[in-house]
Scaffold this motif. Sequence first.
Motif, short mmCIF file in Angstrom:
data_model
loop_
_atom_site.label_atom_id
_atom_site.label_comp_id
_atom_site.label_asym_id
_atom_site.label_seq_id
_atom_site.Cartn_x
_atom_site.Cartn_y
_atom_site.Cartn_z
N PRO A 1 5.33 24.12 -21.15
CA PRO A 1 6.11 25.08 -22.40
C PRO A 1 5.71 25.52 -22.94
O PRO A 1 3.99 25.04 -23.22
CB PRO A 1 6.63 23.70 -22.27
N VAL A 2 5.19 26.61 -23.43
CA VAL A 2 4.81 26.97 -24.53
C VAL A 2 5.21 26.81 -25.90
O VAL A 2 4.99 26.97 -27.01
CB VAL A 2 5.05 28.76 -24.23
N SER A 3 6.86 27.14 -26.12
CA SER A 3 7.31 26.84 -27.26
C SER A 3 8.61 26.41 -27.34
O SER A 3 9.57 26.20 -26.29
CB SER A 3 8.19 28.07 -28.18
N SER A 4 8.83 25.10 -28.10
CA SER A 4 10.18 24.77 -27.78
C SER A 4 11.50 24.41 -29.46
O SER A 4 10.36 24.50 -30.66
CB SER A 4 10.42 23.75 -27.81
N TRP A 5 12.70 24.42 -29.97
CA TRP A 5 12.93 24.78 -31.16
C TRP A 5 15.01 24.88 -30.71
O TRP A 5 15.51 24.34 -29.96
CB TRP A 5 12.47 26.17 -31.71
N ALA B 1 11.48 10.10 -16.77
CA ALA B 1 9.99 9.83 -16.86
C ALA B 1 9.45 11.42 -15.60
O ALA B 1 8.00 11.10 -16.37
CB ALA B 1 9.88 8.81 -16.41
N PRO B 2 9.92 11.45 -14.79
CA PRO B 2 8.98 12.05 -13.61
C PRO B 2 8.55 13.73 -15.15
O PRO B 2 8.28 14.74 -13.69
CB PRO B 2 10.12 12.47 -12.45
N LEU B 3 9.57 13.92 -15.42
CA LEU B 3 9.69 15.03 -15.82
C LEU B 3 9.48 15.23 -17.71
O LEU B 3 8.88 14.09 -17.92
CB LEU B 3 11.61 15.90 -16.19
N ARG B 4 9.03 16.33 -18.06
CA ARG B 4 8.02 17.06 -19.71
C ARG B 4 9.18 17.30 -20.27
O ARG B 4 9.73 18.43 -19.84
CB ARG B 4 6.73 17.15 -19.14
N SER B 5 9.16 16.67 -21.54
CA SER B 5 10.30 17.57 -22.42
C SER B 5 9.45 19.18 -23.15
O SER B 5 7.99 18.65 -23.66
CB SER B 5 9.82 16.02 -23.39
N ALA B 6 10.84 19.66 -23.02
CA ALA B 6 9.56 20.78 -23.56
C ALA B 6 9.39 20.62 -25.13
O ALA B 6 7.63 21.42 -25.33
CB ALA B 6 10.61 22.22 -23.36
#
Length: 323
Positions: free
Chosen positions: A301-305, A265-270
């Motif tokens: 985050p710019v990109s995630s894969w 919850a306190p973080l963001r998913s890339a």
Amino acid sequence: MGSGAGPRGAEGARGRRSARGRRGWLVAAAALCGALVMALHAHVPNGFGNLGSLFQTFLPWAGLSVPALLALAAVRRSRLAAVAVLAPAVVWVSLFGGMLTDKRAAGGDLTVVSHNVDEENPDPLRTAQALAGSGADVLALEELSTKATPVYERELAARYPYHSVHLGVGLWSKYPLHGVEPVPIMPWTRAVRATVDTPSGPVAVFAAHLASVRVTPSAGFTTARRNESAGKLAEAVRAEVLPRVVVMGDFNGTAEDSALGPVTAPLRSAQREAGAGFGFTWPASFPMVRIDQILVKGVSPVSSWTLPATGSDHLPVAASVRL
């Protein structure tokens, strides 16, 4: 004969329409119940067999109920049921519609890769070579075996001059590592924290392998140890003094699992912010869930894969972030 057949035929037709109507109501009720459960997934109780966590783990697949219910509505020739199916469709799109768009962009100041390399991996050499060619600035590897660790150290040394391994968890970096220390999330080391001195300044990096989960007939979805390790990891992340933080590893759970809320919850998913699709990672042969995560705070985050299969039972995950 002719005069008596008419009324009986009409009654039969009315009976068939009535039966179809009742069946249409059942399909409509199932659609509305499905929509309600999806919308309130965070409140599905975990009292018996941790069914809430199990449902949330596979929550994206709940969308398959929409075409199934729509097919039933067509079979029943029920307009009511067809309209009711819009409810779960709308809820699913509100939850996951954004995941279906490609949000990846070029650029970024730091590229990270996390991979559960599988301690029973039959070909650690191939896995190490694939990771060496990933283009990552920082690698976080989980489930390193004593036998395979020297293989990774040898194959990654040329591109990653800085590394630190603590039992089954290791970090490899193109940039200097400082303050590398275990994070006590379990009685033995399953997580580490380090400062990476990037050209854009220091970044706190956590690599973690949360406790495993099992599904058994007697106990259901066993998550107690995993949840406890997630809580301890969350405490360490909250205590972090650096403003830029990357947390990655095998969480043995999805971002939708509310039991992992203390750390997610306190973080963001890339992946959610800068990915394309769900980025499922396990099992590698037919990925159905994303249990390998890259979570961030204080960076963009710019990109995630995901990367191609390596011989592990997990796919590697990657993300590029702007510092």
